[in-house]
Motif scaffolding. Structure first.
Motif, short mmCIF file in Angstrom:
data_model
loop_
_atom_site.label_atom_id
_atom_site.label_comp_id
_atom_site.label_asym_id
_atom_site.label_seq_id
_atom_site.Cartn_x
_atom_site.Cartn_y
_atom_site.Cartn_z
N GLU A 144 0.37 -1.77 0.21
CA GLU A 144 0.26 -0.45 0.00
C GLU A 144 1.45 1.15 0.34
O GLU A 144 1.67 1.32 0.52
CB GLU A 144 -0.82 -0.10 1.55
N GLN A 190 2.26 5.07 0.32
CA GLN A 190 2.39 6.26 1.23
C GLN A 190 1.39 7.14 1.60
O GLN A 190 1.33 8.10 0.50
CB GLN A 190 3.86 6.53 2.12
N GLY A 191 0.45 7.26 2.96
CA GLY A 191 -0.83 8.51 2.35
C GLY A 191 -0.03 9.96 2.69
O GLY A 191 1.08 9.86 2.71
N GLY A 192 -0.83 10.69 2.29
CA GLY A 192 -0.64 12.19 1.94
C GLY A 192 0.23 12.64 1.35
O GLY A 192 0.29 11.80 -0.02
N THR A 193 0.25 14.22 0.79
CA THR A 193 1.28 14.29 0.06
C THR A 193 1.87 14.77 -0.65
O THR A 193 3.07 13.88 0.59
CB THR A 193 0.47 16.39 0.10
N ASP A 208 4.14 16.60 2.71
CA ASP A 208 3.92 16.24 3.24
C ASP A 208 5.33 14.80 3.48
O ASP A 208 5.61 15.43 4.82
CB ASP A 208 2.60 15.28 3.36
N TYR A 213 7.76 8.35 -4.50
CA TYR A 213 6.03 9.05 -5.34
C TYR A 213 5.52 8.68 -6.43
O TYR A 213 4.39 8.35 -6.31
CB TYR A 213 5.19 9.50 -4.49
#
Length: 243
Positions: free
Chosen positions: A129, A131-134, A137, A243
């Motif tokens: 999965e 990593q969450g966030g912009t 961040d 990313y």
């Protein structure tokens, strides 16, 4: 007695111990990252190998059919040869995929401290999965928490202490003293009292040596800042690529 050399050694030891702890933790993190990357790489190679096996079966089926049609005079020689060439290319690709997967599996086992020849089966049970966030961040978190940058910060502190130590060679060594006095003279208001003072000594001034050491220390500190900036840019590029 305030001795700059003693303070410098204590400061270097303290920061050196912190760097050693950060290096050990950073090494553990890199081992975990390497094992994780090798694990998913092996899984992807396994999927690719199965895909090539499926393509090989389809190419062999096509070759068999065209050879049967050729026996009936329905297709030409070059069509049969093309099917045979396609099947042979898939066999070569399958062999290459198996060798690549075996090598990747051996590297994974070696990274885990196991024998590269051990027989293990990898199960795709861990979901991958993101990593969450912009992106902003993630960049901020990496710049604040990355161990390599923290090590660079401590190295800058060490170089700054070296500059201070080189500068301290111009300054005197100060020594404070205090003396307890006890007198029986009747004309004194207090029979006991403390007397204190401050004395200093200055080492022989070795002009060019001291100045050059100070300049060299400042230059090393500037280089540490540049290396820190380069490390920050490298971390940012890694985050953007991931990313």
């Amino acid at each position: 007695i305030f001795n700059p050399a003693t303070w410098f050694l204590y400061s270097m030891y303290s920061r050196g111990a912190q760097i050693a702890d950060l290096v050990a933790e950073y090494t553990r993190q890199m081992i975990v990252l390497q094992v994780t990357a090798d694990y998913f790489y092996c899984l992807s190679l396994g999927e690719y190998e199965r895909a090539v096996e499926s393509q090989l079966k389809a190419a062999e089926t096509l070759q068999t059919e065209l050879e049967a049609f050729h026996a009936e005079g329905l297709v030409t020689d070059w069509q049969v040869g093309e099917a045979q060439l396609l099947a042979q290319a898939r066999r070569v690709e399958l062999g290459r995929a198996k060798r690549t997967r075996a090598q990747a599996k051996a590297e994974l086992l070696a990274a885990m401290g196991l024998s590269p020849l051990a027989e293990v089966t990898l199960q795709a049970e861990t979901p991958l999965e993101p990593q969450g966030g912009t992106l902003e961040d993630l960049l901020t978190e990496a710049l604040l928490c990355h161990r390599q940058l923290q090590i660079s910060d401590l190295q800058i502190e060490i170089e700054r202490e070296k500059v201070k130590t080189a500068f301290a060679s111009f300054l005197p060594v100060l020594q404070g003293f205090a003396t307890h006095m006890d007198s029986s003279d009747s004309f004194l208001k207090y029979s006991t009292y403390w007397a204190g003072g401050l004395a200093g000594t200055m080492a022989a001034f070795n002009g060019f040596a001291n100045i050059n050491e100070y300049k060299a220390a400042r230059e090393r500190r500037r280089e540490s800042f540049i290396e820190r900036e380069q490390a920050s840019l490298a971390v940012m590029l890694e985050v953007i690529r991931a990313y």
